[in-house]
Write an enzyme that holds these catalytic residues in place. Structure first.
Site, PDB file in Angstrom:
ATOM      1  CG  ASN A  22      -3.909   6.854   1.682  1.00  0.00           C
ATOM      2  OD1 ASN A  22      -3.180   5.954   0.822  1.00  0.00           O
ATOM      3  ND2 ASN A  22      -4.996   6.928   1.271  1.00  0.00           N
ATOM      4  N   GLY A  70       0.969  -1.180   0.235  1.00  0.00           N
ATOM      5  CA  GLY A  70       0.130   0.006  -0.129  1.00  0.00           C
ATOM      6  C   GLY A  70       0.747   1.295  -0.165  1.00  0.00           C
ATOM      7  CB  SER A  71      -0.021   4.752   1.148  1.00  0.00           C
ATOM      8  OG  SER A  71      -1.055   4.614   0.593  1.00  0.00           O
ATOM      9  CB  VAL A  72       4.490   1.632   3.175  1.00  0.00           C
ATOM     10  CG1 VAL A  72       5.927   1.444   3.629  1.00  0.00           C
ATOM     11  CG2 VAL A  72       3.730   1.798   4.641  1.00  0.00           C
TER      12      VAL A  72
END
Ligand SMILES: [Zn+2]
Length: 768
Positions: free
Chosen positions: A768, A335-337
């Site tokens: 997020n 994901g957003s990492v």
């Protein structure tokens, strides 16, 4: 500074406890070995002298193997994580019991009482009358072994024996359990490092050829002995720091409870400069001393299963889950990492300008996607015009896709490769999984950019946590992809170091300048973006939040909060932001929606990493906080001792330390105080001074503080005779409120109890 003092004390206490435990264990083992020896001599020479004389003629030459002692596993500071200690096995000779007409029911009953083995099992063993060796219990401790000797002696029993053996001990119980693994009854490593380094740890058994009697008992006639010493196993020193591991596990366990996490969790702490693993923890975990025992929380779940077949299957599944080192063995969608990686590539390739404004309308057209299905930002109303730095603080999907499209798919792919995400890291070649990626033919399609778009914000592919943290470390350490490692050195039985792991640079992926820019942008994410809840007063921290759906195939956009979906929330954090000494990746698999906290990396994972760093930076890495005046406003402090002082002196002392006070009673001198001296509570707490009055004895009920502002929570607690302190708390900008409290609402506690609260920033709880 007072926070420093208290926490140092706690850690000193903790490490003293570890030293003490190790010492006690060592002494116990020493006594055990000695007792075994004395016991043997006593058995042979005193108690059974005449018995042996009568059997002396029935001697035979016998070969016995002398088992090598398995090597020790140490942490980086030399604390013992796994060791072998002397124990004894209790066995019976059914042949002898039968031959010498011993009362087996009496023996079975006696051994059953002493050893806790079922009597009927012993009865069953005794039916194998052609055997001289049936083990009743392995790894019996000193006390029980002595009781067995006493039982044999007082009842003049024949056919019961004890033999020396070794047993693996893990003095810290569950600590780093999946990293260490465990050994079977035969001391063979079955999982984790115990299995991977089994050959090194085991050593080579020695043997003696000696004169023994007909029953296999060794006789004390050394002139007949031939002796080959055992070669003990090598010892392994890990890069794991037990105290860092301890704090990581402590906060991980708390997160599991606070967010009612359903599918477990994983966390890695690494030195970004060297690739040395400081800590690696997973949940559920287990105690390697009793590796077949299911952890409490899982056991409770299993209890609800009534069907026996289903229960057995579920129990087996639970065992495999608790043994699994998810940090290495499981893949997940970052994901957003992952936007960290896209950011690093775009800056390195010089395709974005840091002072340029990029527009997010809340959606964008991407070539290859259906026309009526534009790609959405998680914020469907759009983030408007923003710099790259602001876009990272907002975790804006649209700008992230924009960056990836400018990098282009071939170059993007090249970086994924350079950051090591196509290959196993090699940290562990038995357990480590591989990531899952689109094939080049799909990814490089000029007419379909949807894969590239999704990949730019960490979706539609999978990596392992160890791959993710190693790659992220390369973006903040000056640009170097380091070889992660967990074994610091290996030493032989005499303590000579035979092998040392040197930090290894695999390659430089981005320039030092790009890396410095990434660090500073990611510091902005924590100081004023979605990562705000990872702030720790007195430290500069950088990081990135992530939330992803835990499903096989995803739609390209982040979906709005739906009913009971599985989510993985995660956070990657590092500190000090300007020159990182530690990087932590935490992922929580499927937190529960019922906690009332928004399911997102910013609201759930970021504060946990913040709490870890708050303990680890000062206590384990010796990095002292540097407070700004703003920081000092509402920090926790030690309450000074004012008992015995006059009221005015007490007021003076408290006021200097930043505390308020009120009095109960009408004496002149303070006879008692709440909170007690040295209690660690929020500065500004109103200390109650008792002037001759007794302390209240009736318990009070803990109120619910969830959703309250910090000030309201403090006042509510104080009005009911309790006190507050904060943990991992964000600075007071934005809408800060209580998310979890250390003591559940509705419980009865002593008047004067302290409740610790986790504060979160409401402005940073997006998805997020
Ligand atoms: Zn956006």
């Amino acid at each position: 500074m007072s926070m420093q003092r208290v926490n140092t004390r706690t850690v000193r206490r903790k490490s003293r406890a570890i030293v003490l435990r190790t010492l006690v264990l060592l002494i116990m083992c020493g006594i055990a070995a000695f007792a075994v020896l004395i016991g043997k001599l006593y058995d042979l020479q005193i108690t059974k002298n005449s018995y042996y004389e009568s059997l002396a003629l029935q001697y035979q030459l016998r070969q016995t193997s002398l088992s090598a002692t398995r090597g020790t596993i140490y942490d980086v500071h030399g604390n013992i994580l796994a060791m072998s200690a002397a124990v004894e096995n209790v066995f019976i000779s059914p042949w002898e019991i039968d031959n010498k007409s011993q009362d087996i029911a009496f023996i079975a009953n006696g051994l059953s009482t002493i050893l806790g083995v079922s009597g009927s099992e012993i009865m069953e063993m005794s039916t194998h009358i052609d055997s001289q060796y049936r083990v009743v219990k392995y790894g019996v401790n000193v006390m029980q072994a002595q009781e067995v000797r006493e039982f044999i002696r007082t009842n003049s029993l024949m056919g019961i024996y004890l033999e020396p053996a070794t047993k693996r001990f893990y003095p810290n119980d569950n600590l780093a359990s999946q990293v260490l693994g465990f050994t079977g009854r035969d001391n063979e490593g079955l999982d984790g490092l115990e299995a991977r380094y089994n050959g090194l740890l085991t050593g080579v058994d020695g043997r003696t050829i000696s004169l023994s009697n007909a029953l296999g008992k060794k006789l004390m006639m050394p002139e007949y002995d031939d002796f080959y010493a055992a070669q003990n196993g090598d010892s392994i020193t890990l890069t794991i720091d037990s105290s860092i591991q301890y704090y990581v596990e402590k906060h991980l366990a708390q997160a599991i409870i606070d967010y009612d996490v359903q599918n477990g969790a994983a966390c890695i702490a690494m030195n970004p400069k060297t690739g040395a693993i400081y800590a690696m923890a997973n949940y559920p975990n287990f105690d390697p001393n009793n590796f077949e025992q299911i952890g409490e929380r899982e056991a409770q779940r299993l209890e609800t299963i009534e069907d026996e077949e289903a229960y057995r299957a579920a129990r087996y599944g639970a065992l495999l889950r608790q043994w699994r080192n998810r940090s290495l063995s499981d893949t997940y969608e970052p994901g957003s990492v992952f936007k960290i990686m896209t950011l690093a590539m775009a800056i390195e390739e010089n395709v974005v300008a840091l002072d340029h404004l990029y527009d997010c309308k809340g959606y964008m057209e991407v070539q290859g996607r259906e026309e009526d299905e534009p790609l959405h930002c998680w914020n469907i109303y759009g983030h408007g015009e923003q710099t790259i730095s602001q876009a990272m603080r907002n975790s804006c999907n649209v700008v992230c896709v924009e960056m990836a499209l400018r990098v282009r798919s071939q170059t993007f792919y090249k970086y994924i490769d350079a950051f090591g995400l196509f290959e196993r890291t090699g940290l562990d070649n038995t357990a480590e999984a591989r990531g899952l990626w689109w094939d080049e033919s799909v990814f490089f399609n000029r007419y379909n950019q949807s894969q590239l778009a999704s990949a730019s914000f960490g979706q539609t592919f999978k990596v392992t946590p160890i791959q993710m943290i190693t790659a992220a470390a390369a973006t903040i350490n000056g640009g170097y992809l380091m070889q992660p490692y967990i074994v610091s050195h290996i030493s032989d039985t005499d303590g000579n170091i035979t092998q040392v792991t040197q930090p290894e640079i695999l390659r430089q992926v981005i320039s030092a300048e790009t890396s410095a820019t990434v660090r500073s942008i990611l510091e902005g994410v924590v100081s004023s973006g979605t990562g705000r809840n990872a702030q720790v007063r007195g430290y500069r921290i950088g990081g990135k939040t992530g939330t992803s759906e835990n499903v096989e195939q995803l739609t390209a956009e982040n979906t709005v909060i739906g009913a009971s979906k599985d989510y993985i929330v995660s956070f990657i954090g590092f500190a000090p932001a300007e020159d990182p000494e530690i990087i932590i990746l935490l992922l929580l698999d499927t937190p529960s929606e019922e906690t009332g906290i928004v399911i997102s990396g910013g609201a759930m994972a970021a504060p946990v990493v913040g709490s870890m760093l708050a303990d680890i930076l000062p206590l384990c890495l010796g990095i002292r906080p540097q407070y700004t005046d703003e920081d000092l406003g509402d920090i926790n402090m030690d309450v000074p001792r004012v008992i015995g002082n006059s009221v005015s002196d007490a007021q003076q002392i408290l006021s200097v330390s930043g505390f308020e006070c009120r009095t109960v009673g009408d004496g002149e001198t303070v006879t008692n105080q709440l909170p007690a001296a040295n209690a660690y509570v929020a500065s500004g707490t109103t200390v109650i001074l008792y002037l001759g009055e007794e302390l209240p004895k009736d318990p009070v009920v803990v109120p619910s503080l969830s959703g309250m502002s910090y000030g309201a929570a403090k006042d509510t607690l104080e009005s009911q005779g309790m006190f507050i302190r904060t943990t991992g708390s964000p600075k007071s900008d934005g809408r800060v409120e209580v998310s979890v409290q250390s003591v559940p609402a509705g419980e009865w506690h002593m008047y004067g109890s302290i409740v610790e609260v986790t504060l979160i920033n409401k402005d940073a709880i997006d998805r997020n």
